[in-house]
Write an enzyme that holds these catalytic residues in place. Structure first.
Site, short mmCIF file in Angstrom:
data_model
loop_
_atom_site.label_atom_id
_atom_site.label_comp_id
_atom_site.label_asym_id
_atom_site.label_seq_id
_atom_site.Cartn_x
_atom_site.Cartn_y
_atom_site.Cartn_z
N LYS A 125 1.49 -3.97 -1.44
CA LYS A 125 1.63 -3.95 -2.95
C LYS A 125 0.94 -5.34 -3.13
O LYS A 125 -0.04 -5.48 -4.34
CB LYS A 125 3.16 -4.40 -3.25
CG LYS A 125 3.29 -4.48 -4.76
CD LYS A 125 4.71 -4.31 -5.37
CE LYS A 125 5.11 -5.83 -5.37
NZ LYS A 125 6.50 -6.07 -6.01
N ASP A 143 5.34 -1.07 -7.97
CA ASP A 143 6.64 -1.89 -8.09
C ASP A 143 7.92 -1.27 -8.42
O ASP A 143 7.87 0.08 -8.54
CB ASP A 143 6.57 -3.25 -8.93
CG ASP A 143 6.38 -2.92 -10.31
OD1 ASP A 143 6.44 -1.64 -10.74
OD2 ASP A 143 6.48 -3.89 -11.16
#
Length: 215
Positions: A125, A143
């Protein structure tokens, strides 16, 4: 039962509206270069962007390169970031990644996902955020906001973050891929909230299959 993936025509309409409302969406973590962006994103895990910005405001004025961060040192770094979650472990990782950047990358932040993910404290991420925000590549950082609204709205449903990332890449039209991650994060953060989604002001509510709309 997982919500059905929205079709191409519906996704096109949704993202046309996101684009019209916010043509150039921006991330909310403050940074001045690729290095400060990398550090800010790494620090943001289990912390808010507001909290990270507060912690890094003074620090980035004196340590905006890997070499300067090494001079600052781990103890002083801890003093700057002790208001955010997991600060000791994050400080240790930042110092370690700075040493690697100095030793192996001439003090520069690498521009490949594999190289970024090889750095301490940098997962997929974080790497995708840096690739997207700094090098403007269509990398999708999933997220909690994107995972939630992807499964709530059918924009990018998936059982885990990797599946949601693939759904974005596979289904969202190419012309919207660069900014998709920011549009979705901002929509999840300010409109399609976890407990009380603001469906009454949502610009895609007529296209959204979510049954329990908060109107």
């Amino acid at each position: 039962m997982m919500v059905q993936q929205c079709d191409y025509a519906t996704l096109s309409q949704m993202f046309q509206r996101f684009q019209a409302a916010n043509p150039e969406p921006q991330g909310e973590l403050h940074h001045t270069n690729a290095f400060t962006l990398l550090v800010a994103v790494a620090l943001s895990a289990q912390s808010t962007d507001v909290g990270v910005n507060r912690a890094t405001h003074d620090m980035f004025q004196i340590a905006d390169t890997p070499a300067k961060m090494l001079v600052l040192g781990e103890d002083a770094l801890i003093d700057h970031i002790k208001t955010i979650g997991l600060y000791r472990n994050k400080a240790r990782n930042v110092i370690r990644l700075c040493q690697i950047l100095v030793d192996d990358y001439d003090g520069q932040v690498p521009s490949s996902r594999a190289a970024l993910q090889s750095l301490p404290g940098v997962g997929r991420k974080t790497a995708n955020v840096v690739l997207n925000m700094w090098w403007r590549l269509p990398a999708q950082a999933v997220d909690t906001h994107i995972f939630r609204i992807g499964n709530r709205t059918g924009i990018c449903p998936g059982r885990d973050v990797n599946a949601v990332e693939r759904a974005i890449e596979d289904h969202i039209p190419a012309e919207y891929q660069l900014h998709a991650h920011h549009w979705l994060i901002l929509h999840g953060r300010y409109v399609c909230k976890a407990r009380k989604p603001m469906c009454g002001t949502c610009i895609i509510r007529d296209l959204c299959p979510f049954e329990d709309k908060n109107l």
